[in-house]
Design a protein around this motif. Structure first.
Motif, PDB file in Angstrom:
ATOM      1  N   LEU A 206     -12.264  16.917   7.475  1.00 27.74           N
ATOM      2  CA  LEU A 206     -11.548  16.807   8.744  1.00 27.74           C
ATOM      3  C   LEU A 206     -10.917  18.135   9.180  1.00 27.74           C
ATOM      4  O   LEU A 206     -10.194  18.184  10.172  1.00 27.74           O
ATOM      5  CB  LEU A 206     -10.471  15.718   8.649  1.00 27.74           C
ATOM      6  CG  LEU A 206     -10.990  14.299   8.392  1.00 27.74           C
ATOM      7  CD1 LEU A 206      -9.837  13.342   8.163  1.00 27.74           C
ATOM      8  CD2 LEU A 206     -11.875  13.832   9.543  1.00 27.74           C
ATOM      9  N   ARG A 207     -11.154  19.176   8.379  1.00 24.95           N
ATOM     10  CA  ARG A 207     -10.634  20.519   8.657  1.00 24.95           C
ATOM     11  C   ARG A 207      -9.121  20.502   8.852  1.00 24.95           C
ATOM     12  O   ARG A 207      -8.598  20.999   9.835  1.00 24.95           O
ATOM     13  CB  ARG A 207     -11.330  21.113   9.865  1.00 24.95           C
ATOM     14  CG  ARG A 207     -12.801  21.324   9.625  1.00 24.95           C
ATOM     15  CD  ARG A 207     -13.445  22.046  10.760  1.00 24.95           C
ATOM     16  NE  ARG A 207     -14.828  22.340  10.393  1.00 24.95           N
ATOM     17  CZ  ARG A 207     -15.850  22.077  11.175  1.00 24.95           C
ATOM     18  NH1 ARG A 207     -15.676  21.558  12.360  1.00 24.95           N
ATOM     19  NH2 ARG A 207     -17.049  22.366  10.778  1.00 24.95           N
ATOM     20  N   ARG A 208      -8.435  19.934   7.873  1.00 26.16           N
ATOM     21  CA  ARG A 208      -6.975  19.833   7.920  1.00 26.16           C
ATOM     22  C   ARG A 208      -6.298  20.731   6.883  1.00 26.16           C
ATOM     23  O   ARG A 208      -5.174  20.484   6.489  1.00 26.16           O
ATOM     24  CB  ARG A 208      -6.536  18.379   7.687  1.00 26.16           C
ATOM     25  CG  ARG A 208      -7.047  17.387   8.700  1.00 26.16           C
ATOM     26  CD  ARG A 208      -6.291  17.556  10.011  1.00 26.16           C
ATOM     27  NE  ARG A 208      -6.805  16.719  11.047  1.00 26.16           N
ATOM     28  CZ  ARG A 208      -6.302  15.561  11.405  1.00 26.16           C
ATOM     29  NH1 ARG A 208      -5.253  15.087  10.798  1.00 26.16           N
ATOM     30  NH2 ARG A 208      -6.839  14.879  12.377  1.00 26.16           N
ATOM     31  N   GLY A 209      -6.988  21.754   6.442  1.00 26.83           N
ATOM     32  CA  GLY A 209      -6.438  22.651   5.436  1.00 26.83           C
ATOM     33  C   GLY A 209      -5.150  23.317   5.871  1.00 26.83           C
ATOM     34  O   GLY A 209      -4.208  23.462   5.092  1.00 26.83           O
ATOM     35  N   ARG A 210      -5.081  23.730   7.142  1.00 23.92           N
ATOM     36  CA  ARG A 210      -3.878  24.386   7.644  1.00 23.92           C
ATOM     37  C   ARG A 210      -2.690  23.435   7.576  1.00 23.92           C
ATOM     38  O   ARG A 210      -1.610  23.816   7.138  1.00 23.92           O
ATOM     39  CB  ARG A 210      -4.095  24.853   9.079  1.00 23.92           C
ATOM     40  CG  ARG A 210      -2.918  25.643   9.609  1.00 23.92           C
ATOM     41  CD  ARG A 210      -3.109  26.130  11.041  1.00 23.92           C
ATOM     42  NE  ARG A 210      -4.420  26.735  11.235  1.00 23.92           N
ATOM     43  CZ  ARG A 210      -5.143  26.565  12.345  1.00 23.92           C
ATOM     44  NH1 ARG A 210      -4.702  25.851  13.337  1.00 23.92           N
ATOM     45  NH2 ARG A 210      -6.318  27.156  12.454  1.00 23.92           N
ATOM     46  N   GLU A 211      -2.882  22.181   8.011  1.00 23.13           N
ATOM     47  CA  GLU A 211      -1.800  21.198   7.961  1.00 23.13           C
ATOM     48  C   GLU A 211      -1.387  20.912   6.519  1.00 23.13           C
ATOM     49  O   GLU A 211      -0.204  20.778   6.217  1.00 23.13           O
ATOM     50  CB  GLU A 211      -2.205  19.893   8.651  1.00 23.13           C
ATOM     51  CG  GLU A 211      -2.368  20.014  10.144  1.00 23.13           C
ATOM     52  CD  GLU A 211      -3.816  20.267  10.549  1.00 23.13           C
ATOM     53  OE1 GLU A 211      -4.606  20.784   9.722  1.00 23.13           O
ATOM     54  OE2 GLU A 211      -4.150  19.968  11.706  1.00 23.13           O
ATOM     55  N   PHE A 212      -2.379  20.843   5.629  1.00 19.90           N
ATOM     56  CA  PHE A 212      -2.108  20.589   4.211  1.00 19.90           C
ATOM     57  C   PHE A 212      -1.245  21.705   3.620  1.00 19.90           C
ATOM     58  O   PHE A 212      -0.257  21.448   2.951  1.00 19.90           O
ATOM     59  CB  PHE A 212      -3.424  20.446   3.449  1.00 19.90           C
ATOM     60  CG  PHE A 212      -3.255  20.153   1.987  1.00 19.90           C
ATOM     61  CD1 PHE A 212      -2.951  18.873   1.551  1.00 19.90           C
ATOM     62  CD2 PHE A 212      -3.396  21.159   1.049  1.00 19.90           C
ATOM     63  CE1 PHE A 212      -2.792  18.602   0.214  1.00 19.90           C
ATOM     64  CE2 PHE A 212      -3.228  20.892  -0.309  1.00 19.90           C
ATOM     65  CZ  PHE A 212      -2.930  19.609  -0.722  1.00 19.90           C
ATOM     66  N   ARG A 213      -1.606  22.955   3.906  1.00 19.84           N
ATOM     67  CA  ARG A 213      -0.827  24.096   3.398  1.00 19.84           C
ATOM     68  C   ARG A 213       0.576  24.120   4.005  1.00 19.84           C
ATOM     69  O   ARG A 213       1.545  24.455   3.328  1.00 19.84           O
ATOM     70  CB  ARG A 213      -1.566  25.404   3.662  1.00 19.84           C
ATOM     71  CG  ARG A 213      -2.752  25.622   2.719  1.00 19.84           C
ATOM     72  CD  ARG A 213      -3.379  26.992   2.898  1.00 19.84           C
ATOM     73  NE  ARG A 213      -3.940  27.216   4.234  1.00 19.84           N
ATOM     74  CZ  ARG A 213      -5.132  26.788   4.636  1.00 19.84           C
ATOM     75  NH1 ARG A 213      -5.913  26.121   3.808  1.00 19.84           N
ATOM     76  NH2 ARG A 213      -5.560  27.047   5.867  1.00 19.84           N
ATOM     77  N   ALA A 214       0.694  23.739   5.269  1.00 19.86           N
ATOM     78  CA  ALA A 214       2.003  23.732   5.938  1.00 19.86           C
ATOM     79  C   ALA A 214       2.947  22.725   5.291  1.00 19.86           C
ATOM     80  O   ALA A 214       4.147  22.978   5.157  1.00 19.86           O
ATOM     81  CB  ALA A 214       1.834  23.419   7.422  1.00 19.86           C
ATOM     82  N   ILE A 215       2.414  21.598   4.882  1.00 18.84           N
ATOM     83  CA  ILE A 215       3.249  20.588   4.210  1.00 18.84           C
ATOM     84  C   ILE A 215       3.836  21.165   2.935  1.00 18.84           C
ATOM     85  O   ILE A 215       5.024  21.038   2.664  1.00 18.84           O
ATOM     86  CB  ILE A 215       2.431  19.311   3.900  1.00 18.84           C
ATOM     87  CG1 ILE A 215       2.123  18.562   5.192  1.00 18.84           C
ATOM     88  CG2 ILE A 215       3.164  18.418   2.904  1.00 18.84           C
ATOM     89  CD1 ILE A 215       1.131  17.436   5.021  1.00 18.84           C
ATOM     90  N   TRP A 216       3.013  21.836   2.145  1.00 23.19           N
ATOM     91  CA  TRP A 216       3.469  22.365   0.862  1.00 23.19           C
ATOM     92  C   TRP A 216       4.303  23.626   1.014  1.00 23.19           C
ATOM     93  O   TRP A 216       5.039  23.994   0.099  1.00 23.19           O
ATOM     94  CB  TRP A 216       2.284  22.575  -0.078  1.00 23.19           C
ATOM     95  CG  TRP A 216       1.718  21.251  -0.471  1.00 23.19           C
ATOM     96  CD1 TRP A 216       0.582  20.677   0.003  1.00 23.19           C
ATOM     97  CD2 TRP A 216       2.295  20.308  -1.366  1.00 23.19           C
ATOM     98  NE1 TRP A 216       0.422  19.434  -0.544  1.00 23.19           N
ATOM     99  CE2 TRP A 216       1.448  19.177  -1.396  1.00 23.19           C
ATOM    100  CE3 TRP A 216       3.445  20.290  -2.156  1.00 23.19           C
ATOM    101  CZ2 TRP A 216       1.716  18.061  -2.173  1.00 23.19           C
ATOM    102  CZ3 TRP A 216       3.699  19.167  -2.942  1.00 23.19           C
ATOM    103  CH2 TRP A 216       2.851  18.075  -2.945  1.00 23.19           C
ATOM    104  N   ALA A 217       4.220  24.278   2.171  1.00 20.90           N
ATOM    105  CA  ALA A 217       5.048  25.466   2.414  1.00 20.90           C
ATOM    106  C   ALA A 217       6.494  25.078   2.730  1.00 20.90           C
ATOM    107  O   ALA A 217       7.407  25.878   2.515  1.00 20.90           O
ATOM    108  CB  ALA A 217       4.467  26.276   3.566  1.00 20.90           C
ATOM    109  N   ASP A 218       6.690  23.869   3.214  1.00 25.69           N
ATOM    110  CA  ASP A 218       8.036  23.363   3.526  1.00 25.69           C
ATOM    111  C   ASP A 218       8.622  22.786   2.238  1.00 25.69           C
ATOM    112  O   ASP A 218       8.192  21.741   1.757  1.00 25.69           O
ATOM    113  CB  ASP A 218       7.934  22.291   4.610  1.00 25.69           C
ATOM    114  CG  ASP A 218       9.267  21.701   5.015  1.00 25.69           C
ATOM    115  OD1 ASP A 218      10.264  21.857   4.272  1.00 25.69           O
ATOM    116  OD2 ASP A 218       9.303  21.053   6.078  1.00 25.69           O
TER     117      ASP A 218
END
Length: 176
Positions: free
Chosen positions: A65-77
């Motif tokens: 689903l090309r959600r890598g950016r969202e996935f990384r953003a979750i873990w960055a918070d």
């Protein structure tokens, strides 16, 4: 007369929600039938497989689903990451207890835990989130608590498995 078709186009949101709810609770209710078939495996092994295969499927979905950016953003918070890790730990204890209990013949006590869970959630809402109940809601809580008391007395001993399940799942709900 002609019977209506099983599927006649788009469903309303409430009807779809009801059907999804029925499906979820049916699957949830069927789990105790499935776990004994895996009995040669320990509860920890069953849970490890659930975690591993869920992680693989979710990882594939993130990529597909090309959600890598969202996935990384979750873990960055940091706050979100800690909440996710806390929720993961709580649901891990919950599932480990549940699988062990079912495979140990404590299905009734497990069921009692998930019957107690809404009471735990209401109490956490009041104590932690400052929720306020109306008189009718307090009456409903009192009736449910009375039912839990009757079931617990009938069980004949402290239902520690039920309390662990209710506490961990209620806490998981609060964290999520």
């Amino acid at each position: 007369t002609v019977a209506p078709p099983l599927y006649a186009g788009p469903m309303s949101e409430p009807r779809r929600g009801l059907l999804f709810g029925v499906a979820a609770y049916t699957l949830w209710g069927a789990f105790p039938l499935y776990f004994p078939l895996l009995k040669p495996a320990a509860a920890s092994e069953i849970l490890a497989h659930r975690i591993l295969w869920s992680a693989i499927v979710m990882g594939l979905l993130v990529v597909a689903l090309r959600r890598g950016r969202e996935f990384r953003a979750i873990w960055a918070d940091r706050r979100r990451a800690l909440l996710l890790l806390s929720g993961g730990a709580l649901v891990t204890v919950n599932w480990m207890t549940y699988i062990w209990a079912v495979n140990s013949g404590r299905v009734v006590e497990s069921s009692l835990g998930y019957f107690i869970n809404p009471l735990v959630s209401v109490l956490m809402g009041i104590a932690v989130l400052g929720e306020r109940l109306r008189r009718e809601q307090w009456l409903a809580v009192a009736m449910a608590a009375a039912a839990v008391a009757v079931l617990t007395v009938d069980y004949g001993r402290l239902p520690w498995v039920a309390l662990v399940l209710a506490g961990t799942f209620g806490s998981y709900g609060l964290v999520k």
